[in-house]
Enzyme design. Structure first.
Site, PDB file in Angstrom:
ATOM      1  CE  LYS A  47      -3.735   2.409   0.721  1.00  0.00           C
ATOM      2  NZ  LYS A  47      -4.558   2.576  -0.474  1.00  0.00           N
ATOM      3  CG  ASN A  71      -9.725   3.033  -4.799  1.00  0.00           C
ATOM      4  OD1 ASN A  71      -9.168   3.743  -3.960  1.00  0.00           O
ATOM      5  ND2 ASN A  71      -9.134   2.659  -5.931  1.00  0.00           N
ATOM      6  CG  LEU A  75      -3.143   7.999  -0.888  1.00  0.00           C
ATOM      7  CD1 LEU A  75      -2.204   9.179  -1.222  1.00  0.00           C
ATOM      8  CD2 LEU A  75      -2.581   6.716  -1.506  1.00  0.00           C
ATOM      9  CG  ASN A 128       0.490   6.637  -5.597  1.00  0.00           C
ATOM     10  OD1 ASN A 128       0.199   7.153  -6.671  1.00  0.00           O
ATOM     11  ND2 ASN A 128      -0.410   6.259  -4.719  1.00  0.00           N
ATOM     12  CB  CYS A 131      -3.029   8.818  -5.553  1.00  0.00           C
ATOM     13  SG  CYS A 131      -4.598   8.757  -4.660  1.00  0.00           S
ATOM     14  CB  ILE A 192      -2.250   2.964 -15.952  1.00  0.00           C
ATOM     15  CG1 ILE A 192      -3.403   1.964 -16.067  1.00  0.00           C
ATOM     16  CG2 ILE A 192      -1.634   3.311 -17.274  1.00  0.00           C
ATOM     17  CD1 ILE A 192      -4.570   2.388 -16.940  1.00  0.00           C
ATOM     18  N   GLY A 218      -9.817  -2.483 -12.587  1.00  0.00           N
ATOM     19  CA  GLY A 218     -10.459  -3.713 -13.042  1.00  0.00           C
ATOM     20  C   GLY A 218     -10.561  -3.785 -14.562  1.00  0.00           C
TER      21      GLY A 218
END
Ligand code: FMN
Length: 306
Positions: A47, A71, A75, A128, A131, A192, A218
């Site tokens: 994570k 989602n 964070l 990251n 986000c 990605i 997904g």
């Protein structure tokens, strides 16, 4: 000696197979990361972790849509100091590469968090910078070439382990941002992250997520991811970790033909369970052998030369 045709070396990291856990799914405790390793993943991405603990957004943070999830977790994470314990524990109990995903609100925060992750035993760091649902970090950095260059450069100066940079598809030219990241020192690109999206409840008229918008993941985003990887492969020389909508071996092979040297799986793990790792690697191995290749490395980017 039996050769493992799925073994790969990517950005200096050795993987027994090229199917990794993506950031954000089961990646917040040592216990869950070890379970993913035992389920047959070739590598682990945690994570995203920041310098300080962060609570994340109130519920609802995830909503299911056709062919995917949206989602906006915000964070949530315990901060790198507490998470360092989890890193040490994972490294004690598994042998596969552990890549710690980090985020920050400044180049200095990214660099300090990355440094502490490496000191705790991480084999590599993934930035990251993509986000889509937290202000002043993530996408706001990854979509701005100047900020991206500053962040990547600063982290590169601070660590001596491989540096992956995870890009956002929410830009007009992802390959240009990959070029900027590589020039600044990225050893690999991950592509990605999620695609900005939204769902509204037609009974009440309200956006469903507490944050209103979130990131789509997904199967719905798979063709976008394949296109992004294809474009990045044509413009940079560093390896690519492909991610976005992979749920079976055919998807994984498609990403590799487009130019990914390894893949990461997120939503399919949440939806189908940990069995996806063995199902994907088994199918990939059969494909490589059936086609007469010695190694999966021989088909990386193959669709560019056909
Ligand atoms: C619930 C959830 C949480 C996520 N958290 C993170 C995160 O902390 N850091 C990050 O870089 N990506 C995060 N992602 C994005 C995934 O790593 C991945 O890039 C994206 O979901 C596309 O892959 P997939 O379709 O296989 O899930 C998250 C995705 C989901 C669904």
């Amino acid at each position: 000696m039996v050769l493992n045709c799925l073994e790969v070396e990517v950005a200096g990291l050795k993987f027994k197979n090229p199917v990794l856990l993506a950031a954000g799914i089961l990646g917040i405790t040592a216990e869950s990361l070890v379970r993913v390793a035992e389920a047959g993943a070739g590598g682990l991405v945690t994570k995203s972790i920041g310098l300080k603990p962060r609570r994340g957004y109130p519920n609802p943070t995830v909503v299911q849509v056709n062919c995917g999830l949206i989602n906006a977790m915000g964070l949530p994470n315990p901060g790198i100091k507490a998470f360092s314990e989890e890193i040490r524990e994972v490294k004690k109990r598994t042998e596969i590469p552990l890549i710690v995903s980090v985020y920050g609100y400044s180049a200095e925060e990214f660099a300090e968090t990355a440094k502490q992750a490496i000191e705790a035993g991480a084999d590599a760091v993934e930035l990251n910078v993509s986000c889509p649902h937290v202000e002043k970090t993530g996408g706001e950095i990854g979509q701005n070439p100047e900020l991206l260059k500053e962040v990547v450069g600063k982290v590169k100066d601070r660590i001596s382990k491989p540096l992956l940079v995870k890009l956002s598809p929410n830009v007009s030219d992802i390959a240009h941002l990959a070029e900027v990241a590589v020039k600044a020192g990225a050893d690999a690109i991950t592509a990605i992250n999620t695609v900005r999206a939204m769902k509204i409840d037609v009974r009440t008229g309200h956006p469903i997520l507490a944050n209103k918008t979130g990131g789509l993941s997904g199967p719905a985003i798979k063709p976008i991811a394949v296109r992004c990887i294809y474009e990045i492969y044509e413009r940079v020389k560093v390896p690519i970790f492909g991610c976005g909508g992979i749920s079976n071996w055919r998807d994984a092979i498609e990403f590799i033909l487009a130019g990914a040297s390894a893949v990461q799986v997120g939503t399919a793990v949440a939806v189908k369970g940990l069995e996806v790792f063995r199902a994907i690697t088994k199918g990939m191995e059969a494909y490589v052998k059936r086609r007469g290749f010695k190694s999966v490395e021989e088909i990386v980017g193959l669709s560019h030369s056909l």
